[in-house]
Design a protein around this motif. Structure first.
Motif, PDB file in Angstrom:
ATOM      1  N   GLN B 235       0.852  -1.194   0.000  1.00 13.86           N
ATOM      2  CA  GLN B 235       0.000   0.000   0.000  1.00 13.86           C
ATOM      3  C   GLN B 235       0.887   1.243   0.000  1.00 13.86           C
ATOM      4  O   GLN B 235       1.974   1.237   0.583  1.00 13.86           O
ATOM      5  N   PHE B 236       0.399   2.275  -0.647  1.00 16.11           N
ATOM      6  CA  PHE B 236       1.150   3.528  -0.764  1.00 16.11           C
ATOM      7  C   PHE B 236       0.237   4.709  -0.430  1.00 16.11           C
ATOM      8  O   PHE B 236      -0.966   4.666  -0.693  1.00 16.11           O
ATOM      9  N   VAL B 237       0.852   5.778   0.055  1.00 11.41           N
ATOM     10  CA  VAL B 237       0.169   7.059   0.225  1.00 11.41           C
ATOM     11  C   VAL B 237       0.936   8.088  -0.601  1.00 11.41           C
ATOM     12  O   VAL B 237       2.167   8.107  -0.576  1.00 11.41           O
ATOM     13  N   VAL B 238       0.212   8.916  -1.337  1.00 12.95           N
ATOM     14  CA  VAL B 238       0.830  10.003  -2.105  1.00 12.95           C
ATOM     15  C   VAL B 238       0.426  11.323  -1.448  1.00 12.95           C
ATOM     16  O   VAL B 238      -0.758  11.578  -1.256  1.00 12.95           O
ATOM     17  N   GLY B 261      11.403  -2.461   2.646  1.00  6.79           N
ATOM     18  CA  GLY B 261      10.851  -1.581   3.666  1.00  6.79           C
ATOM     19  C   GLY B 261      10.166  -0.361   3.095  1.00  6.79           C
ATOM     20  O   GLY B 261      10.042  -0.201   1.885  1.00  6.79           O
ATOM     21  N   VAL B 262       9.705   0.491   4.006  1.00  8.03           N
ATOM     22  CA  VAL B 262       8.942   1.668   3.610  1.00  8.03           C
ATOM     23  C   VAL B 262       9.884   2.770   3.127  1.00  8.03           C
ATOM     24  O   VAL B 262      10.787   3.184   3.835  1.00  8.03           O
ATOM     25  N   VAL B 263       9.636   3.215   1.907  1.00 10.85           N
ATOM     26  CA  VAL B 263      10.440   4.239   1.260  1.00 10.85           C
ATOM     27  C   VAL B 263       9.662   5.552   1.321  1.00 10.85           C
ATOM     28  O   VAL B 263       8.441   5.546   1.167  1.00 10.85           O
ATOM     29  N   VAL B 264      10.364   6.635   1.541  1.00  8.52           N
ATOM     30  CA  VAL B 264       9.758   7.962   1.406  1.00  8.52           C
ATOM     31  C   VAL B 264      10.486   8.625   0.256  1.00  8.52           C
ATOM     32  O   VAL B 264      11.713   8.719   0.268  1.00  8.52           O
ATOM     33  N   CYS B 265       9.738   9.045  -0.738  1.00  4.63           N
ATOM     34  CA  CYS B 265      10.415   9.334  -1.992  1.00  4.63           C
ATOM     35  C   CYS B 265       9.668  10.386  -2.800  1.00  4.63           C
ATOM     36  O   CYS B 265       8.437  10.382  -2.828  1.00  4.63           O
ATOM     37  N   PRO B 266      10.386  11.322  -3.382  1.00  5.83           N
ATOM     38  CA  PRO B 266       9.715  12.264  -4.273  1.00  5.83           C
ATOM     39  C   PRO B 266       9.271  11.533  -5.535  1.00  5.83           C
ATOM     40  O   PRO B 266       9.802  10.468  -5.846  1.00  5.83           O
ATOM     41  N   PRO B 276       6.199   0.952   0.147  1.00  2.45           N
ATOM     42  CA  PRO B 276       4.983   0.170   0.329  1.00  2.45           C
ATOM     43  C   PRO B 276       4.992  -0.604   1.650  1.00  2.45           C
ATOM     44  O   PRO B 276       6.034  -0.801   2.260  1.00  2.45           O
ATOM     45  N   THR B 277       3.800  -1.065   2.037  1.00  7.83           N
ATOM     46  CA  THR B 277       3.726  -2.104   3.048  1.00  7.83           C
ATOM     47  C   THR B 277       4.121  -3.419   2.373  1.00  7.83           C
ATOM     48  O   THR B 277       4.284  -3.466   1.154  1.00  7.83           O
ATOM     49  N   ALA B 318      -2.720   0.684  -3.898  1.00 11.85           N
ATOM     50  CA  ALA B 318      -2.093  -0.552  -3.469  1.00 11.85           C
ATOM     51  C   ALA B 318      -1.848  -1.407  -4.692  1.00 11.85           C
ATOM     52  O   ALA B 318      -2.584  -1.333  -5.664  1.00 11.85           O
ATOM     53  N   GLY B 319      -0.786  -2.170  -4.641  1.00 15.37           N
ATOM     54  CA  GLY B 319      -0.486  -3.081  -5.732  1.00 15.37           C
ATOM     55  C   GLY B 319      -0.049  -4.419  -5.173  1.00 15.37           C
ATOM     56  O   GLY B 319       0.226  -4.549  -3.974  1.00 15.37           O
TER      57      GLY B 319
END
Lengths: 413, 468
Positions: B235-238, B261-266, B276-277, B318-319
């Motif tokens: 799952q992702f949040v934009v 793991g969870v990436v924070v990315c432009p 993602p989860t 989510a993918g």
């Protein structure tokens, strides 16, 4: 890249042709401001009223009742008669300092500048994503504004049997739009413990035979291409699955404040709109704001009157010269959600555009609400307050010169 | 007009590619460039409708890939080819670099090994930084950062235009895309007879690039499957574009055995992505979002970059990644049946796609088929959707701005329906134009899009006319 209007400059540029922006522009002209330019990104004026086919607009400002689209045409006619220069199809893409705007139009991009800028970009409903609603993401999940655009502009319907989420005044309007255009909602749910609209509006769903559940939330949406069914959790915790072909998300308005959010001015965390002082002036003394951008959401008539008041204050500001005193922020305690204006500036107009602080609560709360100026209580009232309902507290004389302004709340007193 | 299947091809194809995800699109291009007559068989109404639609949009270096693995080799090869062809296709590259961030002593202890592995993998541009040094390169990072590795070569790209460009090139060279065509059965009698839900065709060879259905398609081709897809949901949040200013670089966590793991990315579109989860599941079709997981991602993002707290959510998605019981790519060539399986291509698929395509061509050369004459790459330039280059709204005569949040013009929307690979559904339109992808998620433009796309999408936005 061509710049079809690079040299254009005006006394005031008003961004947003809804009731607030048009009222402000007309008031500026009425007060003798020579060059007032009104920009709107849509093809017609009217803002959100354009697709509201059912609410009565114009009662106070024009002494007659209009449907949304006709109201927009009346606004355009009045603005033109007042000598406002109208530019539709113009999108402001960036709010810069020094009274400059980066603008896109069908002819290309360019910069517009003015002695003052007034932003009145209104509000919109919170979409499914920002509500973090769980489930699949098929077609058929829209907001009231979207539904009414389908109906009013294109003669289309996004669904026939939606689940409606929300119970604000706009939710009742959404239900009415469904019922009058061939859609039969399967139910209406409100996550909170009470309907948000006042009676008799809150009785509307049941009168229409649409089941209405308070304390109910969506726990799953299923559907491959379109919505096929939605599972809700009722107030008693029990699940219920409803076959439907859409979800209509109503209300939870949020300011359309991207121009501020993406500028150095930012937004107020409580209201999600720009921080303004008692005249509608933002942190940048050349930039003003008014209407539902400040604090979603009030009626079109309220926005019109507020726009007119900010227009008057702006005209006086132009006559007197820019008011650049450092503002005092207005503090508040939970469960107060927002206070508008959230700044006070000394030395401004004798009669401010905002005679009252507008407050809202984040949730229903009973207790004692009070206002302290420089540590001294100057106003208090005990009572029960509901979310999304306006609370007005007069801005005391002399408050604009205060060093500290704070709203307090003591629960249960 | 509703897209119709390409005209039937009387002869036999040289290659049938099953699946129009990023790998299938890259394979179609590579074989078309080699002169092969290619058909792409896609179950969905549009390309990228499975695993490829949801990813982190990072062009990886391979610094953290298993040493000596096929995955490492193909990520490096795919990245090199992307960098080589992107200018000629007009594809963006936002050179952000990444920081692998250690938030406690235990994570910091692993950084040396990660850096050593990166160097062993041939990635020289790695620097070990103290927490303060890392924060100097990206002041928005939380103060509790202990240490980091800077990986200068990790960049971001447009994850949807790139594969669309690959397939568009293939189509320009004569490849056919069959949509809404599910492979039912394949029989090999010296050549392949492939039965799909929309008809039967003949091909000399097949490439299984079916992503989440890689094992199912192998079985339908008559093979004993060598692996089993175990979908892993992400799952992702934009976040709103206001977040972009706080995130000039990709922020990677110290990976675990299970996940990067969870990436924070432009993003190349000017947003910020958190995700993602990594959730194992049986279902291959449902990629649901869940409120709790999305809230946890938002909280995680704000822990890493505190200024992200309070920035509104623009989108959530989510993918499913086609994970298998093993981490490695499942690449299988069966020369006796002229079949290649490209299975188990997980998170690195976007980076490795062009590498996988080149690898498939080399495997195919071992099948003993007659050589074809290589074609000249057709020149084409896909519309730019990223904020780092000029967009269509900045050029005159674009008609009107239809989607105000993402500044999508009427000219762009009309052009995509006239393109060689037009959108088949609303998701495809969004991925090709960004219409409806912005902060209001269609509050303003969805009805207009319903009107503009009438009769052009498999599933229309509107269910019909209003009644009075």
């Amino acid at each position: 890249m061509n710049a079809p209007f690079e040299s254009t400059s005006a006394d005031v540029i008003v961004v947003g042709g809804g009731p607030a922006g048009v009222a402000a522009a007309m008031e500026l002209r009425r007060r003798g401001i020579a060059r007032v330019l009104l920009l709107d990104r849509e093809p017609e004026l009217g803002g959100a009223t354009r697709h509201c086919a059912h609410s009565p607009f114009g009662m106070r400002e024009f002494s007659r009742v209009y449907l949304g689209a006709a109201y927009g045409r009346r606004l355009a006619a009045e603005a033109t008669r007042a000598g406002v220069e109208l530019r539709t199809g113009y999108s402001v893409v960036r709010l810069e300092s020094g009274g400059r705007l980066e603008v896109a139009s069908p002819a290309g991009v360019g910069t517009l500048s003015a002695r003052r800028i007034l932003i009145a970009t209104g509000a919109r409903e919170t979409p499914r994503s920002a509500r973090l609603i769980p489930g699949d993401r098929p077609l058929g999940i829209v907001t009231t504004g979207t539904l009414q655009s389908y109906v009013a502009f294109h003669g289309l319907m996004p669904f026939r049997r939606p689940l409606i989420v929300g119970s604000e005044l706009v939710s009742q309007s959404a239900l009415f739009t469904c019922l009058t255009h061939g859609a039969r909602p399967v139910a209406m749910i409100e996550p909170g413990p009470h309907a948000l609209a006042r009676a008799p509006f809150a009785w509307f769903p049941r009168l229409m035979g649409v089941p209405f559940h308070v304390g109910a939330d969506i726990t799953d949406i299923r559907g491959a291409a379109r919505v096929e069914e939605v599972t809700i959790r009722l107030a008693d915790g029990s699940p219920r699955t409803l076959a439907c072909d859409g979800v209509l998300l109503t209300g939870r308005f949020t300011p359309e404040s991207a121009l501020f959010r993406q500028s150095t001015l930012g937004v107020d965390p409580g209201s999600a709109g720009p921080a303004i002082d008692q005249d509608g002036r933002s942190q940048d003394p050349l930039v003003f704001a008014g209407g539902n951008l400040l604090r979603a959401v009030e009626t079109g008539g309220w926005a019109f009157r507020e726009g007119r008041a900010v227009g008057r204050a702006l005209a006086e500001d132009l006559a007197r010269g820019s008011e650049a005193n450092a503002p005092t922020p207005v503090d508040f305690e939970t469960p107060i959600k927002l206070v508008v204006p959230s700044l006070l500036r000394a030395g401004a107009n004798a009669a401010p555009a905002f005679p009252d602080f507008q407050l809202r609560m984040a949730r229903a709360a009973s207790g004692r609400l009070s206002l302290e100026i420089d540590g001294r209580e100057v106003w208090a009232r005990a009572g029960t307050w509901w979310p999304e309902r306006r609370i007005l507290v007069p801005i005391p004389p002399g408050a604009t010169r205060a060093g500290s302004v704070r709203f307090r709340f003591r629960e249960g007193q | 007009m509703l897209h119709t299947p390409s005209p039937p091809f009387a002869g036999q194809y040289d290659l049938a590619v099953i699946g129009a995800g990023v790998v299938g699109c890259a394979v179609a291009r590579r074989f078309a460039l080699a002169g092969a007559k290619v058909v792409v068989i896609e179950k969905g109404a549009d390309i990228l409708s499975g695993a490829s639609k949801a990813n982190s949009a990072i062009l990886h270096t391979g610094f953290d890939a298993p040493p000596g693995s096929l995955e490492l080799e193909l990520v490096k090869a795919g990245r090199a080819e992307y960098l080589a062809i992107r200018e000629s296709l007009g594809l963006p590259l936002v050179e952000t670099g990444a920081l692998v961030c250690a938030w406690n002593a235990a994570e910091a202890d692993k950084l040396d090994a990660i850096a050593a592995q990166g160097r062993a993998n041939g990635i020289e541009e790695l620097r070990l930084l103290s927490g303060a040094e890392a924060r100097a390169t990206m002041p928005g990072l939380a103060e509790r950062l202990v240490a980091a590795i800077e990986v200068a070569g990790e960049h971001i790209i447009d994850p949807w235009t790139a594969p669309l460009a690959y397939l568009t090139q293939a189509v320009a060279l004569g490849a056919h895309l069959l949509r809404d065509a599910e492979l039912i059965e394949g029989r090999f009698d010296g050549d392949w007879t492939l039965t799909t839900s929309t008809g039967t065709l003949r091909a000399a060879a097949v490439v299984n690039a079916a992503g989440l259905y890689g094992d199912v398609v192998d079985a339908r081709l008559g093979f004993e499957p060598d692996f089993e897809i175990r979908p892993r949901k992400g799952q992702f949040v934009v976040l709103d574009k206001a977040a972009f200013a706080h995130l000039p670089r990709i922020v990677l966590p110290v990976p675990t055995e299970i996940t990067k793991g969870v990436v924070v990315c432009p993003t190349a579109f000017g947003n910020v992505l958190i995700g993602p989860t990594a959730e194992e599941q049986e279902d291959r079709t449902r990629a649901t979002v869940e409120t709790g997981a999305l809230e946890a991602l938002l909280a995680r993002g704000a822990e890493i970059v505190p200024a992200l707290a309070g920035i509104p959510v623009t989108a959530v998605y989510a993918g499913l990644r086609p994970a298998t019981e093993s981490k490695a790519y499942r690449v299988i060539a069966r020369a006796d049946r002229r079949a290649i399986t490209l299975g188990g291509i997980r998170s690195t698929g976007l980076s490795a796609a062009l590498g996988l395509a080149g690898h498939a061509l080399r495997l195919h050369e071992g099948f003993g088929l007659p050589a074809t004459a290589p074609a000249t790459p057709p020149t084409l330039c896909l519309p730019n959707l990223t904020e780092t280059r000029e967009r269509d709204w900045q050029r005159p005569d674009h008609g009107e701005i239809v989607c105000h949040c993402e500044l999508v013009t009427r000219r762009e929307i009309e052009a995509t329906f006239d393109s060689p690979v037009p959108p088949g559904d609303f998701g495809g339109l969004r991925r090709r134009t960004r219409a409806g992808m912005g902060r209001c998620q269609g509050f303003y433009c969805n009805a207009r899009l319903a009107e503009m796309t009438k009769g052009r999408l498999k599933e229309p936005l509107a269910v019909g006319e209003r009644e009075e």
